[in-house]
Design an enzyme around this catalytic site. Sequence first.
Site, PDB file in Angstrom:
ATOM      1  N   HIS A   1      12.207  25.986  -9.951  1.00  0.00           N
ATOM      2  CA  HIS A   1      13.373  26.057 -10.842  1.00  0.00           C
ATOM      3  C   HIS A   1      13.298  27.278 -11.759  1.00  0.00           C
ATOM      4  O   HIS A   1      13.497  27.193 -12.969  1.00  0.00           O
ATOM      5  CB  HIS A   1      13.476  24.780 -11.670  1.00  0.00           C
ATOM      6  CG  HIS A   1      14.870  24.480 -12.144  1.00  0.00           C
ATOM      7  ND1 HIS A   1      15.949  24.415 -11.296  1.00  0.00           N
ATOM      8  CD2 HIS A   1      15.360  24.241 -13.378  1.00  0.00           C
ATOM      9  CE1 HIS A   1      17.035  24.143 -11.992  1.00  0.00           C
ATOM     10  NE2 HIS A   1      16.703  24.041 -13.262  1.00  0.00           N
TER      11      HIS A   1
ATOM     12  N   GLU B   1      14.460  17.467  -5.182  1.00  0.00           N
ATOM     13  CA  GLU B   1      14.445  16.117  -5.734  1.00  0.00           C
ATOM     14  C   GLU B   1      13.012  15.673  -6.004  1.00  0.00           C
ATOM     15  O   GLU B   1      12.170  15.711  -5.101  1.00  0.00           O
ATOM     16  CB  GLU B   1      15.099  15.150  -4.741  1.00  0.00           C
ATOM     17  CG  GLU B   1      16.611  15.283  -4.634  1.00  0.00           C
ATOM     18  CD  GLU B   1      17.339  14.528  -5.725  1.00  0.00           C
ATOM     19  OE1 GLU B   1      16.683  14.146  -6.727  1.00  0.00           O
ATOM     20  OE2 GLU B   1      18.558  14.340  -5.589  1.00  0.00           O
TER      21      GLU B   1
END
Length: 339
Positions: free
Chosen positions: A306, A287
């Site tokens: 990611h 997050e």
Amino acid sequence: MTNSRILIIGDSYMNAETFRDAFEARGLDVDVATVDPQPATTDVSTIREFEGDPAEVARLAAGYEVVALHAAPITAEVLDDAPDLRLVGCARGGPVNVDIAAAKARGVRVTTTPGKNADAVADLTIGFLISLLRNVPASLRDVDERIRAGRALAESTFEGARWFGRELTTTTLGLIGYGNVARLVSARARALGTRVIAYDPFVDAATVPEVEIVADLNELFAASDVVSVHARATDDNRGMVGAEQFDAMKPGSLFINTARESLVDEQALLTALTSGHLGGAALDVNEPDGPWRDLVAQSNLVLTPHLAGATFETLRRGADMLASEVAAFLAGDDLRWER
């Protein structure tokens, strides 16, 4: 319809040339454009995770019947400014950068490329699994500290005693979700001798005899040495993994998330790590507003930016899947992955 005008829009992640190679291999003539990262100048409240200005995309798409893209934004305004558009092909499993409702309202079809990155994500998950089981994150930090201090990497033959880990054949891996990625992870892990169980309320256990499907999420956490998240993120499952689930795990258990950050309460994860109840974690997502600074400080954590799906094969696979959909559309055949 073979003369339908097709536009490919590349971006910084998926370049237009990869698209063009796949389309031309199927005999499809295309025009090519690329969008650059820049602020949006029109309303983007209905989309997310996009790259480029919708105003620019609207200008590029004008006059085309088919537009293929990866991250370019498709909003209601773009659709209104491209009245000839009949098909949007988005090289993503979840086309969050496309206003699907607006497209349907205007009779524009939308197709996607589900599972294009499944092999890549499964590979990284297995890499995380082995890394955590063998204490690689903490040992690498120790090596880094030794190098910076000008010390030998191993001062004794017996230094390995500090890093005793576990083997795959004595490990139970619990998978949250049992879709495309999880099934590939399961196959890889079982081939290495790992026991695999899974939780997925949308899967009929009788259709997946290779694994045990448990009925309760907490049961999965309690029975697993390592839990790996592979569920698709929705509004309903935000924060589905929290303090209750981490508390259910055996002391020293491990946690992996290569899915979406919204599925995990990262403050609860941090608490489980700092208390020592959780033995380690590997996250390919986190997050932006979460406790990532404190997470990074944990020696038993792997944090990557990611990159789970970031392989050349993923790009080529996505382009080929989309090219096949466009070819089917132009031939009047059914689309496999229409949304």
